[in-house]
Design an enzyme around this catalytic site. Sequence first.
Site, PDB file in Angstrom:
ATOM      1  N   LYS A   1      12.960  -4.436  -5.980  1.00 36.80           N
ATOM      2  CA  LYS A   1      13.551  -4.041  -4.783  1.00 36.80           C
ATOM      3  C   LYS A   1      14.985  -4.411  -4.328  1.00 36.80           C
ATOM      4  CE  LYS A   1      13.259  -1.722  -0.756  1.00 36.80           C
ATOM      5  NZ  LYS A   1      13.470  -0.340  -0.740  1.00 36.80           N
TER       6      LYS A   1
ATOM      7  N   LYS B   1      19.141  -7.196   6.189  1.00 39.04           N
ATOM      8  CA  LYS B   1      17.818  -8.290   5.667  1.00 39.04           C
ATOM      9  C   LYS B   1      17.804  -8.217   4.246  1.00 39.04           C
ATOM     10  CE  LYS B   1      14.034  -6.414   5.589  1.00 39.04           C
ATOM     11  NZ  LYS B   1      12.867  -5.687   4.806  1.00 39.04           N
TER      12      LYS B   1
HETATM   13  P1  NAP Z   1       8.996  -0.516  11.437  1.00 38.47           P
HETATM   14  O1  NAP Z   1       9.224   0.812  11.666  1.00 38.47           O
HETATM   15  O2  NAP Z   1       9.846  -1.680  12.332  1.00 38.47           O
HETATM   16  O3  NAP Z   1       7.401  -1.266  11.126  1.00 38.47           O
HETATM   17  C1  NAP Z   1       7.132  -2.391  11.177  1.00 38.47           C
HETATM   18  C2  NAP Z   1       5.603  -2.347  11.697  1.00 38.47           C
HETATM   19  O4  NAP Z   1       5.337  -4.136  11.733  1.00 38.47           O
HETATM   20  C3  NAP Z   1       5.462  -2.132  13.392  1.00 38.47           C
HETATM   21  O5  NAP Z   1       4.451  -1.497  13.547  1.00 38.47           O
HETATM   22  C4  NAP Z   1       5.200  -3.563  13.939  1.00 38.47           C
HETATM   23  O6  NAP Z   1       4.536  -3.475  14.994  1.00 38.47           O
HETATM   24  C5  NAP Z   1       4.980  -4.477  12.862  1.00 38.47           C
HETATM   25  N1  NAP Z   1       5.404  -5.802  13.138  1.00 38.47           N
HETATM   26  C6  NAP Z   1       6.530  -6.342  13.110  1.00 38.47           C
HETATM   27  N2  NAP Z   1       6.425  -7.736  13.304  1.00 38.47           N
HETATM   28  C7  NAP Z   1       5.189  -8.079  13.278  1.00 38.47           C
HETATM   29  C8  NAP Z   1       4.617  -9.258  13.477  1.00 38.47           C
HETATM   30  N3  NAP Z   1       5.303 -10.550  13.364  1.00 38.47           N
HETATM   31  N4  NAP Z   1       3.344  -9.151  13.615  1.00 38.47           N
HETATM   32  C9  NAP Z   1       2.628  -8.240  13.368  1.00 38.47           C
HETATM   33  N5  NAP Z   1       3.069  -6.884  13.254  1.00 38.47           N
HETATM   34  C10 NAP Z   1       4.416  -6.794  13.285  1.00 38.47           C
HETATM   35  O7  NAP Z   1       9.501  -0.973   9.885  1.00 38.47           O
HETATM   36  P2  NAP Z   1       9.268   0.261   8.556  1.00 38.47           P
HETATM   37  O8  NAP Z   1      10.694   0.802   8.639  1.00 38.47           O
HETATM   38  O9  NAP Z   1       8.197   0.980   8.546  1.00 38.47           O
HETATM   39  O10 NAP Z   1       9.455  -1.122   7.286  1.00 38.47           O
HETATM   40  C11 NAP Z   1       8.548  -1.703   6.825  1.00 38.47           C
HETATM   41  C12 NAP Z   1       8.934  -2.550   5.730  1.00 38.47           C
HETATM   42  O11 NAP Z   1       9.037  -1.408   4.680  1.00 38.47           O
HETATM   43  C13 NAP Z   1      10.282  -3.430   5.666  1.00 38.47           C
HETATM   44  O12 NAP Z   1      10.149  -4.379   4.961  1.00 38.47           O
HETATM   45  C14 NAP Z   1      11.380  -2.314   5.179  1.00 38.47           C
HETATM   46  O13 NAP Z   1      12.233  -3.055   4.594  1.00 38.47           O
HETATM   47  C15 NAP Z   1      10.407  -1.656   4.101  1.00 38.47           C
HETATM   48  N6  NAP Z   1      11.017  -0.184   3.759  1.00 38.47           N
HETATM   49  C16 NAP Z   1      11.319   0.664   4.667  1.00 38.47           C
HETATM   50  C17 NAP Z   1      11.706   2.037   4.350  1.00 38.47           C
HETATM   51  C18 NAP Z   1      12.403   2.929   5.415  1.00 38.47           C
HETATM   52  O14 NAP Z   1      12.977   4.136   5.129  1.00 38.47           O
HETATM   53  N7  NAP Z   1      11.819   2.885   6.890  1.00 38.47           N
HETATM   54  C19 NAP Z   1      11.902   2.400   3.143  1.00 38.47           C
HETATM   55  C20 NAP Z   1      11.410   1.291   2.205  1.00 38.47           C
HETATM   56  C21 NAP Z   1      11.038   0.050   2.398  1.00 38.47           C
HETATM   57  P3  NAP Z   1       5.209  -3.004  16.592  1.00 38.47           P
HETATM   58  O15 NAP Z   1       4.535  -1.410  16.575  1.00 38.47           O
HETATM   59  O16 NAP Z   1       4.493  -3.942  17.462  1.00 38.47           O
HETATM   60  O17 NAP Z   1       6.432  -3.229  16.487  1.00 38.47           O
END
Ligand code: NAP
Length: 298
Positions: free
Chosen positions: A172, A240
């Site tokens: 990744k 990150k």
């Molecule tokens: P996101 O929208 O910020 O979602 C993260 C989720 O995790 C939120 O629901 C958040 O809760 C929860 N969370 C955050 N910190 C926490 C903690 N300390 N304890 C418990 N829950 C926590 O992020 P995302 O875009 O879905 O990305 C998630 C992962 O996938 C990341 O590692 C990212 O690099 C990877 N990724 C993302 C994409 C993309 O296009 N977005 C593509 C490939 C990979 P709250 O609702 O309370 O904030």
Amino acid sequence: MADRIGFIGLGIMGKPMAWNVMEAGYDLVVYNRTREKAEEISGDGATVADSPREVAEGSDVVITMLPDSPDVWEVVSGENGVLEGIEEGALLVDMSTISPVVTRELAEEAEGRGASMLDAPVSGGDVGAQEGTLSIMVGGGEEDFERARPLFEVMGQTITHVGPSGAGQTAKAANQIVVALTIEAVSEALVLGSKAGAAPEKILEALSGGLAGSKVMEAKREKFLSHTFDPGFRVELHHKDLGIALAAGREYGVPLPVTAIVDQMLGSLKVKGKGDKDHSTILTLIEEGAQHRIGEGV
Ligand code: NAP
């Protein structure tokens, strides 16, 4: 086939992924820090738990989809975390993008509890998550991979067992280098072409058919052309990820000079208050340097 699946982290990616798991007929229990997001999916049949520990109790497989290494560490190994409730023989699948070093440490902890762990980060963005077409890069044991494969097939299309624990995260990191550097290169191409008098959409059209063509051009086309940078994939998450890549480069003695430059560009966008914008907003940094907004005066 495992029948009870726990899912923790219902953000941009986690929510549609959990939805697809539920739609495929699995019994789903979910947890999210902000409870309302979990309740949205519970209306459709999932059970909402009060802690990661409660998710793990009684689950055959627990999936996590969280932002960064400290978040996964806290949710898995912290108080009321997954490992406090995990069943003997259960499988933990972390699909977040985090450090391969943290992954391997957590996999050892899981083993100490009689469970096992796969790292299975994804590529394909929010659209891939919604459509169940993600590319999933997996690190861990062969048997565990085969056990999780039916679940991966619900969420993704290209499913690769890369190697032992941590190998998924390493793949990744490599993926994130290519995506970030491609966005930067397309941005330079667009600004140069446009300031020199060519229409940005024509530049994309002309480049798409040749060796310079890429999925980045296809997937980010509308954002580039319309200057609407709502995520998608946030600048702070990509920053990150390049941090993870650069740390791996240091550990293995691999200089990553251009990755380091784009890492600094993403850091600069964060300082400018654009951390929550889509990573394609790298374009605006190149525009700033050129004092030219693409499409203007063309
Ligand atoms: P996101 O929208 O910020 O979602 C993260 C989720 O995790 C939120 O629901 C958040 O809760 C929860 N969370 C955050 N910190 C926490 C903690 N300390 N304890 C418990 N829950 C926590 O992020 P995302 O875009 O879905 O990305 C998630 C992962 O996938 C990341 O590692 C990212 O690099 C990877 N990724 C993302 C994409 C993309 O296009 N977005 C593509 C490939 C990979 P709250 O609702 O309370 O904030």
